[in-house]
Design an enzyme around this catalytic site. Structure first.
Site, PDB file in Angstrom:
ATOM      1  N   GLY A  19      25.568 -43.066 -38.839  1.00  0.00           N
ATOM      2  CA  GLY A  19      24.747 -41.859 -38.994  1.00  0.00           C
ATOM      3  C   GLY A  19      25.584 -40.621 -38.691  1.00  0.00           C
ATOM      4  NE  ARG A  92      26.698 -57.396 -39.335  1.00  0.00           N
ATOM      5  CZ  ARG A  92      27.602 -57.157 -38.395  1.00  0.00           C
ATOM      6  NH1 ARG A  92      28.477 -58.069 -38.058  1.00  0.00           N
ATOM      7  NH2 ARG A  92      27.657 -55.982 -37.778  1.00  0.00           N
ATOM      8  CG  ASP A 129      26.712 -49.581 -32.369  1.00  0.00           C
ATOM      9  OD1 ASP A 129      26.677 -48.837 -33.372  1.00  0.00           O
ATOM     10  OD2 ASP A 129      25.695 -50.101 -31.891  1.00  0.00           O
ATOM     11  CB  THR A 151      26.310 -42.158 -31.531  1.00  0.00           C
ATOM     12  OG1 THR A 151      24.871 -42.210 -31.552  1.00  0.00           O
ATOM     13  CG2 THR A 151      26.778 -42.578 -30.158  1.00  0.00           C
ATOM     14  CG  ASP A 153      21.686 -42.786 -30.929  1.00  0.00           C
ATOM     15  OD1 ASP A 153      20.971 -41.828 -31.273  1.00  0.00           O
ATOM     16  OD2 ASP A 153      21.911 -43.766 -31.662  1.00  0.00           O
ATOM     17  CG  ASP A 155      24.055 -45.777 -28.165  1.00  0.00           C
ATOM     18  OD1 ASP A 155      25.040 -45.206 -28.695  1.00  0.00           O
ATOM     19  OD2 ASP A 155      23.267 -46.482 -28.815  1.00  0.00           O
ATOM     20  NE  ARG A 197      20.584 -47.185 -34.007  1.00  0.00           N
ATOM     21  CZ  ARG A 197      19.860 -47.674 -35.016  1.00  0.00           C
ATOM     22  NH1 ARG A 197      19.184 -48.782 -34.864  1.00  0.00           N
ATOM     23  NH2 ARG A 197      19.799 -47.069 -36.161  1.00  0.00           N
TER      24      ARG A 197
HETATM   25  O1  F6P Z   1      22.455 -43.660 -34.305  1.00  0.00           O
HETATM   26  C1  F6P Z   1      22.032 -42.406 -34.698  1.00  0.00           C
HETATM   27  C2  F6P Z   1      20.632 -42.448 -35.221  1.00  0.00           C
HETATM   28  O2  F6P Z   1      20.237 -41.148 -35.551  1.00  0.00           O
HETATM   29  C3  F6P Z   1      19.619 -43.121 -34.280  1.00  0.00           C
HETATM   30  O3  F6P Z   1      19.209 -42.254 -33.255  1.00  0.00           O
HETATM   31  C4  F6P Z   1      18.534 -43.504 -35.261  1.00  0.00           C
HETATM   32  O4  F6P Z   1      17.800 -44.609 -34.813  1.00  0.00           O
HETATM   33  C5  F6P Z   1      19.303 -43.859 -36.493  1.00  0.00           C
HETATM   34  O5  F6P Z   1      20.556 -43.217 -36.405  1.00  0.00           O
HETATM   35  C6  F6P Z   1      18.601 -43.449 -37.776  1.00  0.00           C
HETATM   36  O6  F6P Z   1      19.355 -43.857 -38.866  1.00  0.00           O
HETATM   37  P1  F6P Z   1      19.006 -43.515 -40.378  1.00  0.00           P
HETATM   38  O7  F6P Z   1      19.946 -42.416 -40.770  1.00  0.00           O
HETATM   39  O8  F6P Z   1      19.313 -44.768 -41.105  1.00  0.00           O
HETATM   40  O9  F6P Z   1      17.598 -43.088 -40.474  1.00  0.00           O
END
Ligand code: F6P
Length: 374
Positions: A19, A92, A129, A151, A153, A155, A197
């Protein structure tokens, strides 16, 4: 950790995966300028690793030359000029077989071959990750890899902060501030769902800075009765509104995560917990409740000054690590300094909010409730 450091680096590729997060362009700029300064040719892979796996899809080719011109003025831009992807992980990669059935295949050998084809000497992979896991495998297959953690997040283990987090929290706080005045004027409950997340960092920091009354995070399963008790207690004390910040990965005691979608080749999409909590609050307390999902707003826009600085430092440090002959390391921020840690040590373990941290205690001291059961 040191590879054949005598092999001169000439051509380095940068990839941004997962992301997007504010600060990606600052990393690209710092790495590009630092590499050019050392006489290296710098390249960008399009859309994570897709530029190497499906180059035919790109009119200008799956990798682009990065020069001073290309990275001028991008520090302040959100997103990534290279594009990114959080689907079709090369480890994957989902394919459809002739009989219509689906299978996941490992396409990392193709990436290694593409590196040889383009005579690339090293990879700077900027990601979360998923990208770290891919980087680790590519390093095992012989590529010289330096990872930069990214990220919103926050995390990722082994680094105090990832860039993007500070900007996301700042935006969430602005949103909560705005919701405060409308919640107070109408005497309503407003539930604000934020990303993050499986970690509660964004909800926790935005909730504390935005003076939320209740914060629900994945690390502390909540009891819905406690949520309504807190709202009714506030009501009895003449506080007719309540701000609840809920992390997308929060779940009630004994309950499950709120998942929007599960698709092959990508992470589960979380979301919907805000709506559930809001509905239950209305049922239990009878109070008019609204929900606001900040979602991808947290990922967009210009990076904060803090994120720009650390992103620029991460990018420059990645190039210095390559110059020093390091291999298979992630650049990490520890206190005030940038250091290298083996990628293998950084993957596989998520950095959750420690329950004994002073930040959790601070929230409790401010009478913010996590609504855990007694
Ligand atoms: O990891 C970053 C993040 O924004 C998370 O907080 C969220 O769960 C996820 O990506 C959302 O991803 P997508 O862009 O697939 O909606």
């Amino acid at each position: 950790m040191l590879l054949d450091s005598t092999k001169t680096i000439k051509r380095v590729a940068i990839s941004t995966g997962g992301g997007d997060a504010p600060g990606l362009n600052a990393v690209i700029r710092a790495a590009t300028l630092s590499g050019i300064k050392r006489g290296w040719e710098m390249y960008g892979i399009r859309d994570g690793f897709h530029g190497l796996l499906t180059p035919e899809q790109y009119r200008e080719g799956g990798i682009i030359r990065l020069n001073r011109e290309k990275v001028r003025g991008i520090t302040l831009l959100g997103g990534t000029i290279l594009g990114t992807s959080n689907r079709n992980n090369p480890l994957r990669y989902p394919i459809t077989l002739p009989d219509g059935s689906k299978e996941e295949v490992d396409r990392t050998d193709e990436i290694v071959r593409a590196f040889a084809l383009h005579r690339l000497d090293a990879l700077i992979t900027v990601g979360g990750d998923g990208s770290l896991e891919i980087g680790n495998i590519l390093a095992k297959k012989g590529l010289r890899v330096i990872a930069v953690p990214k990220t919103i997040d926050n995390d990722l283990d082994k680094t105090d902060f990832t860039f993007g987090f500070d900007s996301a929290v700042a935006f969430a706080v602005e949103g909560i501030d705005r919701l405060h005045s409308t919640a107070a004027s109408h005497g309503r409950v407003i539930v604000v769902e934020v990303m993050g997340r499986y970690a509660g960092w964004i909800a926790l920091e935005a909730g504390i800075a935005g003076s939320a009354d209740i914060i629900l995070i994945p690390e502390i399963p909540y009891d819905l009765r406690k949520v309504s008790e807190k709202i009714l207690e506030r009501e009895a004390a003449g506080r007719f509104f309540t701000i609840v910040v809920v992390a997308e990965g929060a779940a009630p005691v004994g309950g499950s995560l709120s998942v929007i979608q599960k698709e092959a080749g990508r992470e589960k999409r979380l979301g919907g917990i805000g709506e559930k909590v809001a509905h239950e609050i209305e049922t239990l307390t009878g109070k008019e409740t609204r929900v606001v999902v900040l979602g991808h707003l947290l990922r967009g826009g210009t990076p904060s000054a803090f994120d720009r600085i650390i992103a620029l430092r991460f990018g420059a440090a990645a190039v210095r690590a390559l110059e020093n002959g390091e291999q298979s390391v992630m650049i990490a921020l520890e206190g005030q300094r940038m250091k290298s840690v083996p990628i293998a040590e950084a993957i596989g373990k998520m950095k959750s909010v420690p329950l004994d941290s002073d930040i959790i205690q601070t929230a409790r001291d401010l009478s913010i409730s996590f609504c855990e059961p007694d």
